[in-house]
Design a protein around this motif. Structure first.
Motif, short mmCIF file in Angstrom:
data_model
loop_
_atom_site.label_atom_id
_atom_site.label_comp_id
_atom_site.label_asym_id
_atom_site.label_seq_id
_atom_site.Cartn_x
_atom_site.Cartn_y
_atom_site.Cartn_z
N UNK A 502 0.84 -1.03 -0.03
CA UNK A 502 -0.02 -0.03 -0.05
C UNK A 502 0.95 1.30 -0.02
N UNK A 503 2.14 1.13 0.28
CA UNK A 503 3.10 2.31 0.14
C UNK A 503 4.03 2.21 -0.85
N UNK A 504 3.61 1.82 -1.99
CA UNK A 504 4.55 1.51 -3.07
C UNK A 504 5.09 3.19 -3.54
N UNK A 505 4.42 4.20 -3.23
CA UNK A 505 4.82 5.32 -3.78
C UNK A 505 4.53 6.53 -2.72
N UNK A 506 5.28 7.70 -2.68
CA UNK A 506 4.86 8.75 -1.63
C UNK A 506 3.40 9.24 -1.89
N UNK A 507 3.12 9.26 -3.09
CA UNK A 507 1.74 9.73 -3.07
C UNK A 507 0.75 8.67 -3.30
N UNK A 508 0.99 7.22 -3.12
CA UNK A 508 0.16 6.42 -3.40
C UNK A 508 -1.47 6.41 -2.66
N UNK A 509 -2.35 6.08 -3.24
CA UNK A 509 -3.59 6.13 -2.45
C UNK A 509 -3.67 5.94 -1.13
N UNK A 535 -8.97 11.84 -2.08
CA UNK A 535 -7.62 11.54 -2.72
C UNK A 535 -7.99 11.45 -4.59
N UNK A 536 -9.02 10.84 -4.80
CA UNK A 536 -9.62 10.89 -6.08
C UNK A 536 -9.85 12.39 -6.60
N UNK A 537 -10.44 12.99 -5.78
CA UNK A 537 -10.81 14.43 -6.12
C UNK A 537 -9.71 15.35 -6.45
N UNK A 538 -8.55 15.19 -5.67
CA UNK A 538 -7.48 15.91 -5.77
C UNK A 538 -6.63 15.15 -6.77
N UNK A 539 -6.26 14.01 -7.02
CA UNK A 539 -5.28 13.40 -7.67
C UNK A 539 -5.91 12.88 -9.22
N UNK A 540 -7.22 12.63 -9.12
CA UNK A 540 -7.59 12.04 -10.45
C UNK A 540 -7.53 13.19 -11.53
N UNK A 541 -7.74 12.30 -12.66
CA UNK A 541 -7.82 13.25 -13.85
C UNK A 541 -9.17 13.89 -14.10
#
Length: 742
Positions: A502-509, A535-541
């Motif tokens: 779940x922590x594969x990236x600093x900005x992971x979901x 998170x989806x609202x901020x990061x989603x396309x």
């Protein structure tokens, strides 16, 4: 026109002359270098020079024997650079004969040859430069070749590029056949122009068939225009020509005013064209025409191609029954029309799309019995089709296992299929693990956070909602997912969860670091759903958040939060459609009045918090969802609010655009949901009034009213129960009359 023609010829000659001069210069330099190397080698052989064996004394003896003193030897050595510089200077054109020594330049650089055989009449008018574009299939470009033919005497009588051989329809046929399909797409229009300007089209059905078949490579719009133009020179109603006239041999040329008589090949090509553009009327006319032929001359009974085109046409029209009927006709008509494995796969995909998984499985069994190639898309479609049916999840996993056994690649498609099966089975840990693995894989491929497909995120939210039905929140803890009972699937599940990070990236979901999150952890589920949505609202396309995703999120909020929280989210993400606007609008949060007086840091923080967000117009799906939540929450006041608002919505432009039948169907579905809410909350009187007031419009059956009748009998409302039974009998009579009419 004559001046323009002469200028074009002069330009071409100038280009050819420059190319020849450049080539001559390169040849001279090459010959000069080779001659120098040859002379140097001969000198070495004469002198027998060997550095390992020749001494200074030997060198002196050689020069003395040649009558040269040491001083003269040094002069000769010093003169060598001057000699080398002399022979490296550019040679004037007038000395070309001295360097070539009579060698033919064209023998050193032979004529380029095309990688496919071309007719003699075509080869005669093409220049070496034009032919050089088609010497290799990998780099072939047929545009210069067609341009050369269009500018030659084949199409332009005034051209100086004259062909000795006549360009015939058979030559055109050989040319078209020689061009590969992937290269033919780029020159379709030029081939049409060549046939018209060269005159080979007139009176020749073979050329006409080529031109019609080439239209299949164009877009549907452009193809329709060209086909309609060609039909002006075609006679479809004349009796069929003998079969020998359908060969590629040269036929007698006719005048431009004579129409070309179509043969069976022509009609077959036209049938495929009309099937491609979904013109059912034309297709049926041509099918009836071809069916008048003897079986041995009817292409519909000797090849599966036409039936496949017809089946694809019905698929594009979403006419499942006629597509299925065409497929069955192909199977039972004759061996020669038997469907290919691709047609079988298309039928399986169509079956799963129309929820006829039983027929899809039978088609798959036929493929196995016939030992036909099984495509991966067929197995994945069958797996998802089984997942959509209650009680068939285990069979769906069987197809996934078969996919693995066949050695097909484990890509995003198979992962999404497994996620769907796990979702319908209520296995939240497995769904979360697959979703995180897809996100991690996508991120590694793209270099930045790349979320799974929106449908996968929708399935994740749906599983948040669904898992409560199988675990502690409803007391139904007897359900065991199939993945935990099948050892083969369990091993796949275990492997996926082992690979989940779940922590594969600093900005992971923001998923909770808990692999075994299940329905009894309702507090954790709603917290993760809130965090993931933000998170989806901020990061989603831009287009990532769709109505289906908002609906899935609101279902989760309605399941685990209170009714006040749900109404807040409902008002935040949806807007009432009172003007028949578009399906979505963008709302910008206004800045506070004292925004200009705040500090720079505060402005940046507020800018991040007051981003633009999307609100979707409310429609029947969202109103139905609200009624489900009202029933679950037992909130009659919210149900009445939605009932009133939907009454205003159905007067709007979007709802009024629907047909009367669709409007009635939507109203009946909403009425059933309202009835269920009233029954669940114990409002028997309102439920009773709802049924009686709509009995002349809706067909209320025992299936719809059995819960209400049971509650009435439990509460002692016997009159209500008798009246409701009367409504059911009335509906049954109406159903019988309708069945008799049909």
């Amino acid at each position: 026109m004559e001046t323009s023609h002469l200028n074009r010829i002069n330009s071409k000659l100038t280009e050819q002359l420059q190319a020849l001069e450049t080539m001559t210069k390169e040849v001279k330099e090459t010959l000069k270098k080779k001659k120098e190397e040859k002379e140097l080698q001969e000198t070495k052989e004469d002198l027998s020079i060997n550095k390992s064996e020749v001494s200074e004394e030997d060198i002196d003896k050689v020069f003395n024997s040649l009558g040269l003193s040491e001083t003269e030897n040094q002069d000769k050595i010093l003169s060598i650079p001057k000699f080398e510089n002399t022979i490296s200077e550019e040679v004037t054109p007038g000395l070309s004969a001295d360097f070539t020594d009579g060698v033919d330049l064209m023998e050193i650089f032979p004529q380029p040859k095309p990688y496919v055989p071309l007719p003699l009449s075509v080869m005669e008018v093409l220049s070496p430069e034009q032919i050089s574009h088609i010497t290799r299939e990998e780099t072939a470009d047929w545009n210069p070749v067609l341009d050369g033919l269009l500018n030659s005497s084949i199409c332009d009588p005034t051209s100086t590029n004259i062909a000795k051989e006549q360009f015939t329809s058979h030559d055109f046929h050989k040319l078209v056949v020689s061009i590969p399909r992937n290269h033919k797409i780029q020159v379709v229009e030029k081939l049409h122009e060549l046939a018209l300007r060269s005159g080979v089209l007139w009176g020749n059905v073979v050329v006409m068939n080529h031109l019609l078949s080439l239209c299949s490579l164009l877009s549907k719009e452009k193809a329709c225009i060209i086909v309609e133009a060609l039909l002006n020179d075609l006679e479809l109603n004349n009796p069929e020509k003998p079969i020998e006239d359908e060969s590629c041999e040269e036929v007698t040329q006719a005048g431009k005013d004579d129409k070309i008589v179509a043969n069976t090949i022509t009609k077959s090509i036209l049938l495929n064209h009309y099937a491609r553009v979904a013109d059912v009327t034309k297709v049926r006319e041509l099918v009836a025409d071809l069916n008048q032929l003897p079986d041995n001359k009817n292409p519909m009974k000797t090849s599966p191609i036409i039936y496949t085109s017809i089946m694809q046409m019905y698929m594009r029209l979403n006419n499942y029954e006629l597509a299925k009927e065409t497929f069955d006709t192909m199977k039972f008509l004759s061996i020669s029309t038997s469907p290919s494995y691709r047609t079988y796969t298309s039928m399986i995909l169509l079956d799963t799309l129309h929820n006829n998984i039983e027929h899809g499985i039978s088609v798959y069994e036929e493929m196995k019995n016939k030992e036909m190639k099984i495509e991966p898309q067929a197995l994945l479609a069958l797996a998802k089709g089984c997942g959509a049916r209650k009680g068939m999840i285990a069979q769906g996993w069987d197809f996934v296992i078969k996919y693995y056994q066949e050695g097909f690649p484990v890509d995003s498609q198979v992962m999404e299929t497994m996620m769907y099966l796990a979702y319908v089975d209520g296995d939240l840990p497995f769904v979360r693990g697959i979703w995180a693995n897809i996100c991690e894989t996508n991120t590694k491929l793209h270099g930045t956070i790349h979320l799974p497909h929106p449908k996968c995120t929708k399935w994740l939210f749906n599983t948040y909602y669904k898992v409560a039905e199988f675990n502690g929140s409803t007391g139904n803890d007897q359900h065991v997912p199939v993945v935990l009972t099948d050892a083969r699937v369990k091993s796949i599940r275990t492997k996926v969860l082992e690979l989940t990070n779940f922590s594969f990236h600093p900005d992971a979901p923001p998923l909770l670091p808990n692999l075994n999150l299940h329905g009894s952890n309702t507090k954790y589920i709603i917290s993760e759903a809130y965090a993931l949505w933000k998170y989806l609202i901020e990061k989603g396309e831009k287009d990532y958040i769709q109505q289906e995703l908002i609906e899935a999120y609101l279902y989760v909020v309605g399941r685990y939060a209170d009714i006040e929280t749900f109404q807040q989210e409902w008002e935040k993400w949806t807007i009432f459609d009172n003007e028949g606007l578009e399906n979505e609008v963008v709302i910008e949060i206004e800045e506070p009045e004292d925004f200009a007086n705040t500090s720079k840091e505060t402005k940046q923080l507020q800018n991040r918090e007051t981003q633009t967000f999307r609100r979707f117009l409310r429609n029947d799906r969202l109103y139905n969802m609200c009624m489900h939540i009202a029933r679950h929450q037992g909130s009659l006041s919210f149900a009445q609010k939605i009932w009133s608002e939907r009454g205003r919505y159905r007067k709007g432009a979007n709802f009024q655009k629907l047909s009367i039948t669709d409007q009635d169907s939507a109203d009946f579905k909403f009425a059933r949901l309202m009835l269920s809410t009233l029954t669940y909350t114990g409002n028997v009187g309102d439920a009773y009034k709802l049924v009686l007031s709509s009995q002349n419009r809706f067909v209320w059956t025992k299936y719809h009213l059995k819960s209400l009748i049971s509650v009435c009998e439990q509460m002692g409302y016997t009159t209500f129960s008798r009246e409701l039974q009367s409504v059911i009998r009335k509906s049954n009579k109406w159903i019988r009359r309708q069945s008799e009419r049909n």
